[in-house]
Motif scaffolding. Structure first.
Motif, PDB file in Angstrom:
ATOM      1  N   ASP A   1       0.742  -1.108   0.050  1.00 54.32           N
ATOM      2  CA  ASP A   1       0.118   0.056   0.230  1.00 54.32           C
ATOM      3  C   ASP A   1       0.827   1.122  -0.038  1.00 54.32           C
ATOM      4  O   ASP A   1       0.481   2.389  -0.390  1.00 54.32           O
ATOM      5  CB  ASP A   1      -1.088  -0.553   1.234  1.00 54.32           C
ATOM      6  N   GLU A   2       1.943   1.135   0.402  1.00 53.59           N
ATOM      7  CA  GLU A   2       3.267   2.060   0.845  1.00 53.59           C
ATOM      8  C   GLU A   2       3.622   2.732  -0.640  1.00 53.59           C
ATOM      9  O   GLU A   2       3.490   3.791  -1.276  1.00 53.59           O
ATOM     10  CB  GLU A   2       4.249   2.090   1.644  1.00 53.59           C
ATOM     11  N   PHE A   3       3.930   1.033  -1.230  1.00 45.47           N
ATOM     12  CA  PHE A   3       4.466   1.267  -2.659  1.00 45.47           C
ATOM     13  C   PHE A   3       3.617   2.577  -3.501  1.00 45.47           C
ATOM     14  O   PHE A   3       3.806   3.116  -4.214  1.00 45.47           O
ATOM     15  CB  PHE A   3       4.771   0.074  -3.056  1.00 45.47           C
ATOM     16  N   ILE A   4       2.039   1.879  -3.200  1.00 44.41           N
ATOM     17  CA  ILE A   4       1.033   2.548  -4.230  1.00 44.41           C
ATOM     18  C   ILE A   4       0.797   4.062  -3.863  1.00 44.41           C
ATOM     19  O   ILE A   4       0.983   4.821  -4.871  1.00 44.41           O
ATOM     20  CB  ILE A   4       0.058   1.707  -4.434  1.00 44.41           C
ATOM     21  N   ASP A   5       0.829   4.215  -2.659  1.00 45.70           N
ATOM     22  CA  ASP A   5       0.508   5.785  -2.307  1.00 45.70           C
ATOM     23  C   ASP A   5       1.471   6.560  -2.799  1.00 45.70           C
ATOM     24  O   ASP A   5       1.595   7.887  -2.861  1.00 45.70           O
ATOM     25  CB  ASP A   5       0.685   5.606  -0.784  1.00 45.70           C
ATOM     26  N   LEU A   6       3.075   6.181  -2.904  1.00 44.48           N
ATOM     27  CA  LEU A   6       4.308   6.663  -3.181  1.00 44.48           C
ATOM     28  C   LEU A   6       4.211   6.795  -4.711  1.00 44.48           C
ATOM     29  O   LEU A   6       4.975   7.653  -5.470  1.00 44.48           O
ATOM     30  CB  LEU A   6       5.186   6.343  -2.317  1.00 44.48           C
ATOM     31  N   SER A   7       4.013   6.595  -5.024  1.00 40.34           N
ATOM     32  CA  SER A   7       3.664   6.125  -6.697  1.00 40.34           C
ATOM     33  C   SER A   7       3.082   7.115  -7.436  1.00 40.34           C
ATOM     34  O   SER A   7       1.826   7.773  -6.592  1.00 40.34           O
ATOM     35  CB  SER A   7       2.958   4.679  -7.765  1.00 40.34           C
TER      36      SER A   7
END
Length: 118
Positions: free
Chosen positions: A10-16
């Motif tokens: 989820d963090e990876f997606i949010d930071l993309s």
């Protein structure tokens, strides 16, 4: 995102970038619904799902999301390419404005899960 190391999918997606997030959210949901026992996390700085070994992962490129899976056969590669997706040896490129090839990816995830049980 280069300087920040995400710790979860989820963090990876949010930071993309915003234009990539919809594709990644759909891939995350597809993976988790197809292989509910798979454990998602970050390995090699990208989202990786494991189930008796590496199941599937995805990563961000400039204009697409790369879906990586070892069970990508030549036959499936041809099906995907005929439908407008670019493929690599073990990857499917999904442009930000393309639909997710859900049926094909579900089949690949199921095949990889079976291979991982061997």
């Amino acid at each position: 995102m280069k300087d920040i190391k995400p710790k979860t999918v989820d963090e990876f997606i949010d930071l993309s970038p915003a234009e990539a997030q919809e594709v990644m959210i759909k891939l995350k949901n597809l993976i988790e619904s197809t292989a509910p026992n798979a454990e998602g996390g970050i390995s090699w700085n990208v989202p990786i799902y494991k189930l008796n070994g590496i199941l599937v992962g995805f990563s961000l490129a400039k204009k697409h999301v790369s879906f990586g899976i070892d069970s990508l056969s030549d036959d499936m590669r041809k099906v995907l390419e005929d439908n407008g997706y670019k493929t690599g040896k073990k990857t499917v490129q999904i442009k930000f404005d393309q639909k997710i090839p859900e049926a094909e990816l579900k089949q690949l995830i199921k095949e990889q899960a079976q291979l991982n049980e061997l």
